[in-house]
Design a protein around this motif. Structure first.
Motif, PDB file in Angstrom:
ATOM      1  N   PRO A  53       0.844  -1.195   0.000  1.00 34.28           N
ATOM      2  CA  PRO A  53       0.000   0.000   0.000  1.00 34.28           C
ATOM      3  C   PRO A  53       0.884   1.252   0.000  1.00 34.28           C
ATOM      4  CG  PRO A  53      -0.054  -1.049   2.148  1.00 34.28           C
ATOM      5  CD  PRO A  53       0.738  -1.941   1.250  1.00 34.28           C
ATOM      6  N   VAL A  54       0.726   2.084  -0.991  1.00 29.58           N
ATOM      7  CA  VAL A  54       1.629   3.214  -1.217  1.00 29.58           C
ATOM      8  C   VAL A  54       1.647   4.181  -0.038  1.00 29.58           C
ATOM      9  CG1 VAL A  54       2.072   5.197  -2.702  1.00 29.58           C
ATOM     10  CG2 VAL A  54       1.395   3.016  -3.705  1.00 29.58           C
ATOM     11  N   ALA A  55       0.492   4.625   0.401  1.00 31.20           N
ATOM     12  CA  ALA A  55       0.435   5.645   1.451  1.00 31.20           C
ATOM     13  C   ALA A  55       1.008   5.118   2.769  1.00 31.20           C
ATOM     14  CB  ALA A  55      -0.998   6.112   1.652  1.00 31.20           C
ATOM     15  N   ARG A  56       0.686   3.897   3.110  1.00 32.38           N
ATOM     16  CA  ARG A  56       1.181   3.335   4.370  1.00 32.38           C
ATOM     17  C   ARG A  56       2.686   3.093   4.295  1.00 32.38           C
ATOM     18  NH1 ARG A  56      -3.494   0.931   7.453  1.00 32.38           N
ATOM     19  NH2 ARG A  56      -5.298   1.387   6.163  1.00 32.38           N
ATOM     20  N   THR A  57       3.172   2.649   3.156  1.00 33.54           N
ATOM     21  CA  THR A  57       4.604   2.419   2.986  1.00 33.54           C
ATOM     22  C   THR A  57       5.375   3.740   3.052  1.00 33.54           C
ATOM     23  OG1 THR A  57       4.108   0.487   1.636  1.00 33.54           O
ATOM     24  CG2 THR A  57       6.337   1.373   1.491  1.00 33.54           C
ATOM     25  N   PHE A  58       4.832   4.772   2.419  1.00 39.43           N
ATOM     26  CA  PHE A  58       5.475   6.082   2.465  1.00 39.43           C
ATOM     27  C   PHE A  58       5.494   6.629   3.889  1.00 39.43           C
ATOM     28  CE2 PHE A  58       5.372  10.734   2.117  1.00 39.43           C
ATOM     29  CZ  PHE A  58       6.574  10.923   1.464  1.00 39.43           C
ATOM     30  N   ALA A  85       8.205   4.790   5.786  1.00 39.91           N
ATOM     31  CA  ALA A  85       9.528   5.266   5.376  1.00 39.91           C
ATOM     32  C   ALA A  85       9.826   6.624   6.000  1.00 39.91           C
ATOM     33  CB  ALA A  85       9.604   5.348   3.855  1.00 39.91           C
ATOM     34  N   PHE A  86       8.844   7.497   6.038  1.00 32.69           N
ATOM     35  CA  PHE A  86       9.009   8.809   6.662  1.00 32.69           C
ATOM     36  C   PHE A  86       9.334   8.653   8.143  1.00 32.69           C
ATOM     37  CE2 PHE A  86       7.558  12.600   8.838  1.00 32.69           C
ATOM     38  CZ  PHE A  86       8.074  13.609   8.052  1.00 32.69           C
ATOM     39  N   TYR A 107      12.954   7.112   8.660  1.00 33.35           N
ATOM     40  CA  TYR A 107      14.059   8.015   8.363  1.00 33.35           C
ATOM     41  C   TYR A 107      14.079   9.229   9.289  1.00 33.35           C
ATOM     42  CZ  TYR A 107      17.309  10.995   5.906  1.00 33.35           C
ATOM     43  OH  TYR A 107      18.365  11.791   5.605  1.00 33.35           O
ATOM     44  N   ASN A 108      12.941   9.897   9.442  1.00 34.52           N
ATOM     45  CA  ASN A 108      12.914  11.167  10.169  1.00 34.52           C
ATOM     46  C   ASN A 108      12.807  11.025  11.679  1.00 34.52           C
ATOM     47  OD1 ASN A 108      13.127  13.127   8.079  1.00 34.52           O
ATOM     48  ND2 ASN A 108      11.125  12.436   7.394  1.00 34.52           N
ATOM     49  N   ILE A 109      12.239   9.954  12.161  1.00 33.25           N
ATOM     50  CA  ILE A 109      12.100   9.804  13.607  1.00 33.25           C
ATOM     51  C   ILE A 109      13.065   8.747  14.146  1.00 33.25           C
ATOM     52  CG2 ILE A 109      10.505   9.293  15.499  1.00 33.25           C
ATOM     53  CD1 ILE A 109       9.843  11.890  13.930  1.00 33.25           C
ATOM     54  N   LEU A 110      13.006   7.559  13.610  1.00 33.73           N
ATOM     55  CA  LEU A 110      13.823   6.476  14.146  1.00 33.73           C
ATOM     56  C   LEU A 110      15.315   6.708  13.905  1.00 33.73           C
ATOM     57  CD1 LEU A 110      13.781   3.744  15.572  1.00 33.73           C
ATOM     58  CD2 LEU A 110      13.607   2.675  13.338  1.00 33.73           C
ATOM     59  N   TRP A 111      15.696   6.928  12.661  1.00 33.49           N
ATOM     60  CA  TRP A 111      17.115   7.118  12.347  1.00 33.49           C
ATOM     61  C   TRP A 111      17.650   8.397  12.981  1.00 33.49           C
ATOM     62  CZ3 TRP A 111      20.803   4.088  10.808  1.00 33.49           C
ATOM     63  CH2 TRP A 111      21.993   4.645  10.359  1.00 33.49           C
ATOM     64  N   TRP A 146      -4.151  12.760   3.925  1.00 35.80           N
ATOM     65  CA  TRP A 146      -4.515  13.220   5.259  1.00 35.80           C
ATOM     66  C   TRP A 146      -4.521  12.075   6.268  1.00 35.80           C
ATOM     67  CZ3 TRP A 146      -3.537  17.876   6.255  1.00 35.80           C
ATOM     68  CH2 TRP A 146      -3.664  18.839   5.268  1.00 35.80           C
ATOM     69  N   CYS A 147      -4.751  10.866   5.806  1.00 37.47           N
ATOM     70  CA  CYS A 147      -4.613   9.698   6.694  1.00 37.47           C
ATOM     71  C   CYS A 147      -3.157   9.533   7.126  1.00 37.47           C
ATOM     72  CB  CYS A 147      -5.097   8.434   5.995  1.00 37.47           C
ATOM     73  SG  CYS A 147      -6.872   8.362   5.776  1.00 37.47           S
ATOM     74  N   MET A 148      -2.221   9.788   6.201  1.00 31.86           N
ATOM     75  CA  MET A 148      -0.798   9.727   6.540  1.00 31.86           C
ATOM     76  C   MET A 148      -0.465  10.775   7.599  1.00 31.86           C
ATOM     77  SD  MET A 148       1.038   9.053   2.816  1.00 31.86           S
ATOM     78  CE  MET A 148       1.507  10.732   2.722  1.00 31.86           C
TER      79      MET A 148
END
Length: 157
Positions: free
Chosen positions: A42-47, A50-51, A54-58, A114-116
Protein backbone atom coordinates in the motif's frame (compact mmCIF):
# COMPACT_ATOMS: atom_id res chain seq x y z
CA UNK A 1 -45.26 -11.04 2.80
CA UNK A 2 -45.41 -8.62 5.65
CA UNK A 3 -44.09 -5.14 6.15
CA UNK A 4 -41.06 -6.41 8.09
CA UNK A 5 -39.96 -8.74 5.26
CA UNK A 6 -38.81 -5.78 3.14
CA UNK A 7 -36.77 -4.37 6.03
CA UNK A 8 -35.07 -7.75 6.64
CA UNK A 9 -34.28 -8.16 2.93
CA UNK A 10 -32.81 -4.66 2.81
CA UNK A 11 -30.66 -5.35 5.88
CA UNK A 12 -29.34 -8.58 4.37
CA UNK A 13 -28.34 -6.98 1.06
CA UNK A 14 -26.78 -3.85 2.59
CA UNK A 15 -22.97 -4.29 2.85
CA UNK A 16 -21.28 -4.22 6.22
CA UNK A 17 -19.65 -0.98 7.29
CA UNK A 18 -15.89 -1.34 6.84
CA UNK A 19 -12.97 0.97 6.12
CA UNK A 20 -14.14 1.53 2.55
CA UNK A 21 -15.26 4.90 1.23
CA UNK A 22 -17.44 5.69 -1.78
CA UNK A 23 -14.54 5.89 -4.25
CA UNK A 24 -13.11 2.51 -3.24
CA UNK A 25 -13.02 -0.44 -5.59
CA UNK A 26 -14.32 -3.83 -4.54
CA UNK A 27 -11.02 -5.65 -4.26
CA UNK A 28 -11.44 -7.90 -1.25
CA UNK A 29 -8.20 -9.82 -1.89
CA UNK A 30 -6.09 -6.94 -0.51
CA UNK A 31 -5.55 -6.15 3.15
CA UNK A 32 -6.51 -2.50 2.66
CA UNK A 33 -9.27 -2.34 0.02
CA UNK A 34 -9.55 0.91 -1.89
CA UNK A 35 -5.99 2.07 -1.37
CA UNK A 36 -3.31 2.54 -4.00
CA UNK A 37 -0.88 -0.33 -4.38
CA UNK A 38 2.45 -0.80 -6.09
CA UNK A 39 2.85 -4.54 -6.41
CA UNK A 40 1.65 -5.76 -3.03
CA UNK A 41 2.53 -2.69 -0.97
CA UNK A 42 0.00 0.00 0.00
CA UNK A 43 1.63 3.21 -1.22
CA UNK A 44 0.43 5.64 1.45
CA UNK A 45 1.18 3.33 4.37
CA UNK A 46 4.60 2.42 2.99
CA UNK A 47 5.48 6.08 2.46
CA UNK A 48 4.33 6.88 6.02
CA UNK A 49 6.54 4.08 7.39
CA UNK A 50 9.53 5.27 5.38
CA UNK A 51 9.01 8.81 6.66
CA UNK A 52 8.83 7.59 10.28
CA UNK A 53 11.88 5.35 9.94
CA UNK A 54 14.06 8.02 8.36
CA UNK A 55 12.91 11.17 10.17
CA UNK A 56 12.10 9.80 13.61
CA UNK A 57 13.82 6.48 14.15
CA UNK A 58 17.11 7.12 12.35
CA UNK A 59 17.34 10.73 13.53
CA UNK A 60 16.49 9.64 17.08
CA UNK A 61 19.23 7.02 17.10
CA UNK A 62 21.71 9.57 15.73
CA UNK A 63 20.66 12.15 18.34
CA UNK A 64 20.93 9.70 21.24
CA UNK A 65 24.36 8.42 20.22
CA UNK A 66 25.82 11.87 19.49
CA UNK A 67 24.26 14.28 21.97
CA UNK A 68 22.63 12.57 24.96
CA UNK A 69 25.27 12.16 27.66
CA UNK A 70 23.52 11.08 30.85
CA UNK A 71 22.48 7.57 31.79
CA UNK A 72 18.90 8.43 32.76
CA UNK A 73 18.23 10.50 29.67
CA UNK A 74 19.65 7.79 27.42
CA UNK A 75 17.36 5.24 29.03
CA UNK A 76 14.43 7.61 28.62
CA UNK A 77 15.16 8.36 24.97
CA UNK A 78 15.86 4.73 24.02
CA UNK A 79 12.66 3.52 25.71
CA UNK A 80 10.62 6.24 24.10
CA UNK A 81 12.05 5.59 20.65
CA UNK A 82 11.37 1.85 20.78
CA UNK A 83 7.83 2.09 22.15
CA UNK A 84 6.87 5.03 19.90
CA UNK A 85 8.09 3.12 16.84
CA UNK A 86 6.05 0.07 17.84
CA UNK A 87 3.03 2.34 18.28
CA UNK A 88 3.67 3.95 14.88
CA UNK A 89 3.67 0.52 13.24
CA UNK A 90 0.35 -0.24 14.95
CA UNK A 91 -1.06 3.11 13.89
CA UNK A 92 -0.01 2.72 10.27
CA UNK A 93 -0.71 -0.97 9.64
CA UNK A 94 -3.75 -1.83 11.78
CA UNK A 95 -6.34 -3.10 9.30
CA UNK A 96 -9.29 -2.86 11.70
CA UNK A 97 -10.61 0.63 12.45
CA UNK A 98 -9.06 1.08 15.89
CA UNK A 99 -8.52 4.47 17.58
CA UNK A 100 -5.53 6.55 16.48
CA UNK A 101 -4.94 4.55 13.28
CA UNK A 102 -4.66 5.18 9.57
CA UNK A 103 -7.68 2.94 9.03
CA UNK A 104 -10.00 4.90 11.33
CA UNK A 105 -9.03 8.10 9.53
CA UNK A 106 -9.75 6.39 6.21
CA UNK A 107 -13.12 5.22 7.48
CA UNK A 108 -13.80 8.76 8.66
CA UNK A 109 -13.60 9.95 5.06
CA UNK A 110 -10.08 11.36 4.82
CA UNK A 111 -8.09 10.76 1.65
CA UNK A 112 -4.80 8.86 1.85
CA UNK A 113 -2.60 11.96 2.22
CA UNK A 114 -4.52 13.22 5.26
CA UNK A 115 -4.61 9.70 6.69
CA UNK A 116 -0.80 9.73 6.54
CA UNK A 117 -0.69 13.07 8.36
CA UNK A 118 -3.21 11.83 10.93
CA UNK A 119 -1.23 8.67 11.62
CA UNK A 120 2.09 10.53 11.93
CA UNK A 121 0.48 13.10 14.24
CA UNK A 122 -0.99 10.41 16.48
CA UNK A 123 2.35 8.58 16.59
CA UNK A 124 4.21 11.76 17.51
CA UNK A 125 1.68 12.54 20.23
CA UNK A 126 2.05 9.04 21.62
CA UNK A 127 5.85 9.48 21.52
CA UNK A 128 5.60 12.68 23.59
CA UNK A 129 3.32 10.93 26.09
CA UNK A 130 5.71 7.96 26.32
CA UNK A 131 8.66 10.33 26.87
CA UNK A 132 6.91 12.06 29.78
CA UNK A 133 5.83 8.71 31.23
CA UNK A 134 9.33 7.19 31.03
CA UNK A 135 11.00 10.35 32.28
CA UNK A 136 8.75 10.55 35.35
CA UNK A 137 8.98 6.82 36.03
CA UNK A 138 12.75 6.68 35.79
CA UNK A 139 13.25 9.81 37.90
CA UNK A 140 11.18 8.25 40.67
CA UNK A 141 12.94 4.87 40.78
CA UNK A 142 16.54 5.73 39.84
CA UNK A 143 18.66 7.75 42.29
CA UNK A 144 19.39 11.28 41.10
CA UNK A 145 23.17 10.80 40.94
CA UNK A 146 22.72 7.69 38.76
CA UNK A 147 20.12 9.34 36.54
CA UNK A 148 22.33 12.33 35.77
CA UNK A 149 25.59 10.32 35.60
CA UNK A 150 27.65 11.92 32.82
CA UNK A 151 29.11 9.43 30.37
CA UNK A 152 29.64 11.10 27.03
CA UNK A 153 32.02 9.31 24.74
CA UNK A 154 30.76 5.85 25.63
CA UNK A 155 28.48 4.11 23.16
CA UNK A 156 25.74 2.71 25.40
CA UNK A 157 26.63 4.03 28.83
Amino acid sequence: MGVHDDVEAQQLTEPERSNKTEDDTDDSSKWYPGEWYIWYFPVARTFTSAFWIYNILWAGIDFILDYVCTTGMRATFWSTLVIATIFAAYSIYAWKPMPMTFTIARQGGLNQFWCMIYSLYQSALAGIAFFVMFMCGLMIYIPVEDFWDWNCGKLFG
